[in-house]
Design an enzyme around this catalytic site. Sequence first.
Site, mmCIF file in Angstrom:
data_model
loop_
_atom_site.group_PDB
_atom_site.id
_atom_site.type_symbol
_atom_site.label_atom_id
_atom_site.label_comp_id
_atom_site.label_asym_id
_atom_site.label_seq_id
_atom_site.Cartn_x
_atom_site.Cartn_y
_atom_site.Cartn_z
ATOM 1 N N HIS A 190 0.693 -1.246 -0.199
ATOM 2 C CA HIS A 190 -0.007 0.087 0.053
ATOM 3 C C HIS A 190 0.832 1.336 0.078
ATOM 4 O O HIS A 190 0.721 2.154 -0.916
ATOM 5 C CB HIS A 190 -1.052 0.002 1.058
ATOM 6 C CG HIS A 190 -1.709 -1.072 1.433
ATOM 7 N ND1 HIS A 190 -2.803 -1.458 0.803
ATOM 8 C CD2 HIS A 190 -1.557 -2.148 2.230
ATOM 9 C CE1 HIS A 190 -3.649 -2.406 1.315
ATOM 10 N NE2 HIS A 190 -2.405 -2.976 2.351
HETATM 11 C C1 BDR Z 1 -2.877 0.646 5.484
HETATM 12 O O1 BDR Z 1 -3.074 -0.004 6.621
HETATM 13 C C2 BDR Z 1 -1.885 -0.491 7.467
HETATM 14 O O2 BDR Z 1 -1.888 -1.701 7.802
HETATM 15 C C3 BDR Z 1 -0.829 -0.298 6.242
HETATM 16 O O3 BDR Z 1 0.323 -0.129 6.804
HETATM 17 C C4 BDR Z 1 -1.338 0.833 5.311
HETATM 18 O O4 BDR Z 1 -1.029 2.168 5.560
HETATM 19 C C5 BDR Z 1 -3.353 -0.432 4.665
HETATM 20 O O5 BDR Z 1 -5.121 -0.476 4.984
#
Ligand code: BDR
Length: 310
Positions: free
Chosen positions: A240
């Site tokens: 992400h």
């Molecule tokens: C987001 O939530 C976290 O687990 C990750 O770092 C990312 O920023 C994805 O939903």
Amino acid sequence: MTRRIVIDTDPGQDDAVALLLALASPELEVAAVTAVAGNVPLSRTSVNARVVCELAGRPDVPVYAGCDRPLRREPYTAEYVHGPTGLDGADLPEPVMPLADGHAVDALARLLTAAEPASVTLCTLGPLTNVATLLRDHPGAGRGLAGIVAMGGGFFEGGNTTPAAEFNIYVDPEAADIVFRSGLPLTLFPLDATHQVLILDDHLRRLRALGRVGRAVAGWLEFYERWDVAKYGFEGGPLHDPCVIAYLLAPGLFGGKDCNVQIEVESPLTVGMTVVDWWGVTGDPANCHVVRDVDAEGFFDLLIERLGRL
Ligand code: BDR
Ligand code: CA
């Protein structure tokens, strides 16, 4: 010309990769890193941000600790994804560099007030608690911001923490609401974009071949992806947060459109939902550029080339 950025983050393996990508890229000057509670408590995210700066050979980057809990809600963390340390998967030393003095929100306010107008890009990789606190308590500071590029939310793709809500927005929806109402230029990377950026075996092999940094990244990602692979049946875990940094380096890898985005803060069923008016059905003015299309292989080529420089 370099672009001046601040990274607000809750590392987290994917946050860590985003930090490394920024620190490896000469087009970006990382003026500060501000840690927030999110994937793991602040006591760990503020350590992890320094672990990553040291891994990149950049102990000179100031790392500040910020808010340790959401504006109004109980803390909610994701050790079930990231492991108890937030950076499980690679065996790295605890940092030697100290935290920078003072609260992250005060540091941000000072930095932005002293900056040229519209000169600093704020990259947000976690819950928006620090940013909302800044906008609430230092309303003039926003003038130093060129814009905010945020990872969060999901619309056609739904949520990853509840059926309606993505983690970063779910943890502190009131903070997200403040940011989305701020009128600042916003760009959003929702799950609709990041779920296309899947870590495949070939990427892990190429990362390991880079040396120490690449091996640490591959170890993190192998650990971190197991949860999403099991949950979604994806071929690999979605990477992400590095999308936010890649967007600053190579915006042509991404496509999206300007939309009205609002945050649900009341309904117990859908709290934390990003309500994205993708089709413009409301006629409400756009307040955000929402990214939906990604050249995933172009992204990985960029990421691996840059990490190879560290
Ligand atoms: C987001 O939530 C976290 O687990 C990750 O770092 C990312 O920023 C994805 O939903
Ligand atoms: Ca994150």
